[in-house]
Design a protein around this motif. Sequence first.
Motif, short mmCIF file in Angstrom:
data_model
loop_
_atom_site.label_atom_id
_atom_site.label_comp_id
_atom_site.label_asym_id
_atom_site.label_seq_id
_atom_site.Cartn_x
_atom_site.Cartn_y
_atom_site.Cartn_z
N SER A 146 7.79 4.66 7.38
CA SER A 146 8.60 5.65 6.71
C SER A 146 7.85 7.18 6.70
O SER A 146 8.37 8.08 6.92
N ALA A 147 6.48 7.09 6.77
CA ALA A 147 5.61 8.16 6.69
C ALA A 147 5.67 8.95 8.18
O ALA A 147 5.44 10.03 8.08
N PHE A 148 5.67 8.15 9.25
CA PHE A 148 5.50 8.69 10.52
C PHE A 148 6.76 8.51 11.54
O PHE A 148 6.26 8.84 12.53
N THR A 149 7.68 8.20 10.97
CA THR A 149 8.91 8.15 11.91
C THR A 149 9.98 8.69 11.19
O THR A 149 10.13 8.72 10.14
N THR A 150 11.06 9.27 11.84
CA THR A 150 12.36 9.62 11.63
C THR A 150 13.40 8.85 11.94
O THR A 150 13.21 8.17 13.08
N GLU A 151 14.77 9.08 11.82
CA GLU A 151 15.88 7.98 12.28
C GLU A 151 15.90 8.19 13.82
O GLU A 151 16.79 7.25 14.07
N ASP A 152 15.51 9.37 14.37
CA ASP A 152 15.71 9.35 15.90
C ASP A 152 14.59 8.62 16.51
O ASP A 152 14.80 8.51 17.93
N ASP A 153 13.76 8.33 16.06
CA ASP A 153 12.52 7.65 16.69
C ASP A 153 12.60 6.16 17.12
O ASP A 153 13.35 5.50 16.40
N GLU A 154 11.85 5.84 18.04
CA GLU A 154 12.06 4.38 18.38
C GLU A 154 10.46 3.66 18.37
O GLU A 154 9.47 4.48 18.48
N ILE A 155 10.24 2.45 18.13
CA ILE A 155 9.12 1.65 17.51
C ILE A 155 9.03 0.75 18.51
O ILE A 155 10.23 -0.15 18.60
N ILE A 156 8.08 0.64 19.48
CA ILE A 156 7.87 -0.48 20.37
C ILE A 156 7.03 -1.59 19.89
O ILE A 156 5.91 -1.26 19.38
N THR A 157 7.52 -2.62 19.83
CA THR A 157 6.37 -3.92 19.53
C THR A 157 6.84 -4.94 20.63
O THR A 157 7.57 -4.81 21.93
N SER A 158 6.42 -6.21 20.43
CA SER A 158 6.88 -7.16 21.07
C SER A 158 7.84 -8.18 20.73
O SER A 158 8.27 -8.09 19.37
N GLU A 159 8.46 -8.99 21.61
CA GLU A 159 9.13 -10.16 20.91
C GLU A 159 8.14 -11.10 20.47
O GLU A 159 6.85 -11.07 20.97
N GLY A 160 8.66 -12.08 19.38
CA GLY A 160 7.80 -13.00 19.07
C GLY A 160 6.31 -12.59 18.04
O GLY A 160 5.39 -13.01 18.63
N LEU B 123 -0.12 8.97 3.87
CA LEU B 123 0.20 7.50 3.37
C LEU B 123 0.16 7.40 1.62
O LEU B 123 1.18 6.95 1.20
N TYR B 124 -0.82 8.39 1.16
CA TYR B 124 -0.79 8.22 -0.36
C TYR B 124 0.70 9.09 -0.89
O TYR B 124 0.90 8.61 -1.75
N LYS B 125 1.01 10.09 -0.04
CA LYS B 125 2.30 10.59 -0.36
C LYS B 125 3.47 9.80 -0.52
O LYS B 125 4.54 9.85 -1.49
N VAL B 126 3.56 8.45 0.23
CA VAL B 126 4.70 7.70 0.25
C VAL B 126 4.36 6.52 -0.38
O VAL B 126 5.33 5.35 -1.26
N LYS B 127 2.99 5.97 -1.05
CA LYS B 127 2.85 4.74 -1.57
C LYS B 127 3.12 5.01 -3.03
O LYS B 127 3.05 5.78 -3.65
N LEU B 128 3.74 4.17 -3.63
CA LEU B 128 4.07 3.76 -5.11
C LEU B 128 2.60 3.87 -5.68
O LEU B 128 1.76 3.03 -5.34
N PRO B 129 2.56 4.85 -6.76
CA PRO B 129 1.30 5.16 -7.32
C PRO B 129 0.30 3.71 -7.92
O PRO B 129 -0.79 3.95 -7.49
N PHE B 130 1.10 3.01 -8.48
CA PHE B 130 0.27 2.02 -9.29
C PHE B 130 0.28 0.86 -8.32
O PHE B 130 0.17 -0.42 -9.04
N GLU B 131 0.17 0.81 -7.08
CA GLU B 131 -0.27 -0.42 -6.38
C GLU B 131 -1.54 -0.37 -5.62
O GLU B 131 -1.71 0.81 -5.26
N PRO B 132 -2.43 -1.25 -5.25
CA PRO B 132 -2.09 -2.61 -5.89
C PRO B 132 -2.39 -2.61 -7.31
O PRO B 132 -3.25 -1.47 -7.90
N ASN B 133 -2.20 -3.66 -8.06
CA ASN B 133 -2.33 -3.56 -9.38
C ASN B 133 -3.81 -3.85 -9.85
O ASN B 133 -4.65 -4.26 -9.04
N ASN B 134 -4.10 -3.72 -11.25
CA ASN B 134 -5.40 -3.81 -11.79
C ASN B 134 -6.13 -5.06 -11.29
O ASN B 134 -7.24 -5.29 -10.78
N LEU B 135 -5.42 -6.35 -11.34
CA LEU B 135 -6.16 -7.75 -11.20
C LEU B 135 -6.39 -7.76 -9.57
O LEU B 135 -7.39 -8.38 -9.35
#
Length: 373
Positions: free
Chosen positions: A100-114, A244-256
Amino acid sequence: MIKIPPFIQQLKPYKAGLSIEQLAREKNLTRIVKLASAENPLGPSPMAMKAINSSLTGLHRYTDPSSYNLVQAIAKKYGIQPNHIICGHGTDSLLAYIVSAFTTEDDEIITSEGTFIGMYVSIRKMGRKLIQVPMNNHGFNLDGILKAINEKTMMIYIANPNNPTGTMIDRKTFESFMDQVPNHIMVVLDEAYTAYASENESYPNGVAYDYPNMVVTRTFSKVYGLAGLRVGFAVGPDHVIEALYKVKLPFEPNNLAQAAAIAALDDEAFLKQTIELNKQSLNILYKCFDDLGIEYVRSHTNFILMLMPTEKFAEEFASGCLNRGLIVRHVDTFGIPQGIRINSGTIEETEFAVEVITKEYQKLIDKLKHPVA
Ligand SMILES: Cc1ncc(COP(=O)(O)O)c(C=O)c1O
């Protein structure tokens, strides 16, 4: 009527397997062994459990959003500047933030099958275009990925070692790949199984590099035995971590989770014991597969990918094992329809697995050779 975007409509909800309790109840089984989720068979790191106990009294407080102490501990352990590290609610969560932080709707992301299904989901749920390059000998085909780059490519995801195939990319191949990836394309290097592969001299340790276009993710779910707690971290250039800090939910990971992860990082004895047991268990499984003539892929992780003759065979094999109390993972949704993934267990669990696999495999092979007319 609420409008649901087409890319959300097309997603399939995560289908968890039966819980051990449910399975015991429904199938009337007395013994159940789960080797389906690449977890640590030894349980959680004992030092982590101790740290959790001592942190319980702080649960009325909100979590430190910067995970200050955990970040410092990771920085010290790996010799990284703290501003190059971010912690999150497991790698799964961090991967979603990265997309979510580094791509927009028009972008493509490449990876592998499997490869790791969680990344496929993260890409699709944000409506990004997913390009899957066919594998090469059950491993990432990095040349194929380079060839697939076009002007819309903004990100490449690599898991090293890979889940569910267990294959590893060596240092030379990885560095040559990085040299050829244009600098504006972010490479996401997922190192969930790094501890199992690091004994191999040619394994490239992602956190030791400082490529300006790479982010590395690690998890506490595997070798540290903290899958249920949800904690992982990412390492990358400071401006990438800042985003990434801008998109991360503030309170994760939890205390424990933070406290447990700090303690687990120092639990060398547990780490050693985990790696040793993993080797023993995988060796028992390899021998079983060799004896039965089951095809498999040599692994650099805590699981092995078995290759069954057909998709139907794999499906029947997984459900046959389940009926006998052994939970394994049919990895059709990862893009390997004839694949079954099984992870290492305690020696007793592994011996039980061998017993079940032998019975079920032979039954299905007999059926294949002598189909009822
Ligand atoms: C390659 C890979 N990445 C990430 C994850 C998820 O890790 P976490 O439990 O930290 O979300 C897994 C879990 O199986 C995995 O295999």
